[in-house]
Design a protein around this motif. Structure first.
Motif, PDB file in Angstrom:
ATOM      1  N   ARG A  11       0.816  -1.216   0.000  1.00 28.92           N
ATOM      2  CA  ARG A  11       0.000   0.000   0.000  1.00 28.92           C
ATOM      3  C   ARG A  11       0.848   1.264   0.000  1.00 28.92           C
ATOM      4  NH1 ARG A  11      -2.006   3.141   4.118  1.00 28.92           N
ATOM      5  NH2 ARG A  11      -1.152   1.680   5.663  1.00 28.92           N
ATOM      6  N   ARG A  12       1.966   1.261   0.681  1.00 30.11           N
ATOM      7  CA  ARG A  12       2.767   2.472   0.835  1.00 30.11           C
ATOM      8  C   ARG A  12       3.896   2.596  -0.193  1.00 30.11           C
ATOM      9  NH1 ARG A  12       2.271   4.794   5.900  1.00 30.11           N
ATOM     10  NH2 ARG A  12       3.542   6.451   4.978  1.00 30.11           N
ATOM     11  N   VAL A  13       4.310   1.476  -0.797  1.00 28.95           N
ATOM     12  CA  VAL A  13       5.456   1.509  -1.715  1.00 28.95           C
ATOM     13  C   VAL A  13       5.061   1.050  -3.120  1.00 28.95           C
ATOM     14  CG1 VAL A  13       7.796   0.670  -2.147  1.00 28.95           C
ATOM     15  CG2 VAL A  13       7.046   1.121   0.205  1.00 28.95           C
ATOM     16  N   VAL A  14       4.566  -0.185  -3.226  1.00 28.33           N
ATOM     17  CA  VAL A  14       4.333  -0.776  -4.549  1.00 28.33           C
ATOM     18  C   VAL A  14       3.214  -0.060  -5.299  1.00 28.33           C
ATOM     19  CG1 VAL A  14       3.697  -2.873  -5.788  1.00 28.33           C
ATOM     20  CG2 VAL A  14       5.192  -3.009  -3.796  1.00 28.33           C
ATOM     21  N   LEU A  15       2.083   0.124  -4.664  1.00 25.88           N
ATOM     22  CA  LEU A  15       0.941   0.726  -5.347  1.00 25.88           C
ATOM     23  C   LEU A  15       1.219   2.156  -5.809  1.00 25.88           C
ATOM     24  CD1 LEU A  15      -1.944   0.339  -6.311  1.00 25.88           C
ATOM     25  CD2 LEU A  15      -2.735   1.117  -4.067  1.00 25.88           C
ATOM     26  N   PRO A  16       1.767   3.047  -4.963  1.00 28.26           N
ATOM     27  CA  PRO A  16       2.055   4.400  -5.465  1.00 28.26           C
ATOM     28  C   PRO A  16       3.048   4.417  -6.626  1.00 28.26           C
ATOM     29  CG  PRO A  16       2.072   4.382  -3.075  1.00 28.26           C
ATOM     30  CD  PRO A  16       2.014   2.962  -3.506  1.00 28.26           C
ATOM     31  N   LEU A  17       4.086   3.580  -6.548  1.00 24.22           N
ATOM     32  CA  LEU A  17       5.090   3.575  -7.607  1.00 24.22           C
ATOM     33  C   LEU A  17       4.558   2.968  -8.903  1.00 24.22           C
ATOM     34  CD1 LEU A  17       8.319   2.584  -5.645  1.00 24.22           C
ATOM     35  CD2 LEU A  17       7.657   4.840  -6.493  1.00 24.22           C
ATOM     36  N   SER A  18       3.533   2.144  -8.817  1.00 26.34           N
ATOM     37  CA  SER A  18       2.965   1.524 -10.023  1.00 26.34           C
ATOM     38  C   SER A  18       1.811   2.308 -10.616  1.00 26.34           C
ATOM     39  CB  SER A  18       2.489   0.103  -9.696  1.00 26.34           C
ATOM     40  OG  SER A  18       1.418   0.129  -8.751  1.00 26.34           O
ATOM     41  N   MET A  19       1.377   3.380  -9.960  1.00 30.88           N
ATOM     42  CA  MET A  19       0.223   4.124 -10.445  1.00 30.88           C
ATOM     43  C   MET A  19       0.415   4.732 -11.840  1.00 30.88           C
ATOM     44  SD  MET A  19      -2.368   3.706  -8.694  1.00 30.88           S
ATOM     45  CE  MET A  19      -3.355   4.891  -9.588  1.00 30.88           C
ATOM     46  N   PRO A  20       1.607   5.209 -12.207  1.00 35.13           N
ATOM     47  CA  PRO A  20       1.766   5.665 -13.603  1.00 35.13           C
ATOM     48  C   PRO A  20       1.442   4.575 -14.624  1.00 35.13           C
ATOM     49  CG  PRO A  20       3.567   6.491 -12.278  1.00 35.13           C
ATOM     50  CD  PRO A  20       2.802   5.552 -11.401  1.00 35.13           C
ATOM     51  N   GLY A  21       1.845   3.337 -14.333  1.00 33.90           N
ATOM     52  CA  GLY A  21       1.493   2.238 -15.231  1.00 33.90           C
ATOM     53  C   GLY A  21       0.012   1.944 -15.232  1.00 33.90           C
ATOM     54  N   VAL A  22      -0.624   2.060 -14.063  1.00 32.31           N
ATOM     55  CA  VAL A  22      -2.070   1.850 -13.978  1.00 32.31           C
ATOM     56  C   VAL A  22      -2.811   2.911 -14.782  1.00 32.31           C
ATOM     57  CG1 VAL A  22      -4.041   1.820 -12.401  1.00 32.31           C
ATOM     58  CG2 VAL A  22      -1.919   0.687 -11.755  1.00 32.31           C
ATOM     59  N   LEU A  23      -2.388   4.163 -14.651  1.00 34.25           N
ATOM     60  CA  LEU A  23      -3.034   5.234 -15.409  1.00 34.25           C
ATOM     61  C   LEU A  23      -2.819   5.065 -16.910  1.00 34.25           C
ATOM     62  CD1 LEU A  23      -2.141   8.269 -13.115  1.00 34.25           C
ATOM     63  CD2 LEU A  23      -4.374   7.182 -13.380  1.00 34.25           C
ATOM     64  N   SER A  24      -1.628   4.632 -17.295  1.00 37.79           N
ATOM     65  CA  SER A  24      -1.368   4.378 -18.722  1.00 37.79           C
ATOM     66  C   SER A  24      -2.245   3.249 -19.242  1.00 37.79           C
ATOM     67  CB  SER A  24       0.109   4.050 -18.933  1.00 37.79           C
ATOM     68  OG  SER A  24       0.940   5.116 -18.533  1.00 37.79           O
ATOM     69  N   ALA A  25      -2.364   2.180 -18.454  1.00 37.17           N
ATOM     70  CA  ALA A  25      -3.210   1.062 -18.863  1.00 37.17           C
ATOM     71  C   ALA A  25      -4.671   1.488 -18.980  1.00 37.17           C
ATOM     72  CB  ALA A  25      -3.066  -0.079 -17.856  1.00 37.17           C
ATOM     73  N   ALA A  26      -5.150   2.270 -18.012  1.00 39.70           N
ATOM     74  CA  ALA A  26      -6.530   2.738 -18.059  1.00 39.70           C
ATOM     75  C   ALA A  26      -6.781   3.588 -19.294  1.00 39.70           C
ATOM     76  CB  ALA A  26      -6.852   3.530 -16.794  1.00 39.70           C
TER      77      ALA A  26
END
Length: 296
Positions: free
Chosen positions: A210-225
């Motif tokens: 929640r504090r490390v992996v998810l925030p750092l992966s959010m650019p990829g999530v936004l790109s995928a969306a």
């Protein structure tokens, strides 16, 4: 000329690298200019033409845009398209993230094989994949047959096919790889030292996620969306094959204007309005990407 006035070997090498990079970009830039910008400009100009049976049209007019904005039918269909595309994006990203997480952190030597299996459906035609879902969801299809055989239902269920849910499921499967790959890339680039540091500081696995992996992966999530949302808004093939009247999307109306209705100017005006809506979504996603990027 003094030695100080002569260009240094490093400057000459850098200049050659820039020239080489510009030369490599030139074919793609010209193709984008001719095939993309010219086509978009033609659609925009066509939207201001009158429908007199010719491609060029007679004079400029705002009637096409006024008719598109004044009729509540097109607004309702556009909102439905945005809602369906949003559900498809949500379902695709929600199912793609666990797969990407497993590939990035737990697949090990099987990583290449799993990535190969993810892209394997793209070896077949998009239409074949849609028809496959139509066979699965049909009245006498695979899903109803399985339910009847297992005894869970006494008769076939009509609610599977020709519904917005069928469109969402089909599109989510069709664009799954487009969501898995960007998220996987974002997860794979996270330094493992950060995860180890979080563990050394006493963080539990869920807290680390929640504090490390998810925030750092959010650019990829936004790109995928974004990659999933943009093409699904204007899709018209899938609603026509697995959706019913309640699943009509704006792409179907635009296709009808260029086809049966033979009203290219009005179809172009609708296309321009849809592009503006998509542009607003892209700008919002870019702002979100900057916000998340500033936190990493």
């Amino acid at each position: 000329m003094t030695a100080a006035a002569l260009p240094s070997p490093n400057a000459t090498s850098e200049h050659r690298r820039r020239l080489f990079g510009a030369a490599m970009m030139l074919p793609g830039a010209l193709a984008s200019l001719v095939l993309v910008l010219f086509a978009l400009g033609a659609v925009l100009a066509l939207g201001f033409r009158r429908n007199d049976g010719t491609l060029a049209g007679a004079g400029f007019t705002l009637d096409n845009f006024a008719a598109a904005l004044g009729d509540p039918l097109y607004g309702a269909v556009l909102l439905r398209s945005l809602a369906i595309a949003g559900l498809v994006t949500l379902a695709t990203v929600a199912t793609a993230y666990p797969v990407s997480y497993y590939i990035a952190f737990h697949a090990g030597r099987r990583r290449g094989l799993i990535l190969f299996l993810v892209t394997l459906p793209f070896w077949t035609s998009y239409l074949l994949r849609v028809f496959a879902w139509k066979i699965v969801l049909a009245f006498n299809g695979v899903l109803n047959s399985a339910l009847l055989t297992s005894g869970l239902t006494a008769e076939p269920i009509l609610a599977f096919l020709n519904t917005p849910a069928a469109v969402v499921v089909t599109l989510a499967h069709a664009y799954a790889a487009f969501a898995i790959l960007p998220i996987y890339v974002a997860l794979d680039t996270i330094p493992r030292s950060l995860l180890e540091a979080a563990g050394d500081l006493g963080a539990r696995p869920f807290t680390t996620f929640r504090r490390v992996v998810l925030p750092l992966s959010m650019p990829g999530v936004l790109s995928a969306a974004l990659v999933v949302f943009v093409p699904t808004v204007g899709d018209y093939v899938t609603p026509a094959l697995v959706g019913g009247p309640a699943s009509t999307m704006i792409g179907s109306i635009i296709q009808a204007q260029f086809g049966k209705a033979d009203d290219w100017p009005f179809g172009a005006a609708l296309s321009v309005l849809v592009m503006l809506v998509i542009l607003a979504v892209v700008l919002a996603a870019r702002a979100g990407d900057r916000r998340w990027g500033s936190r990493t």
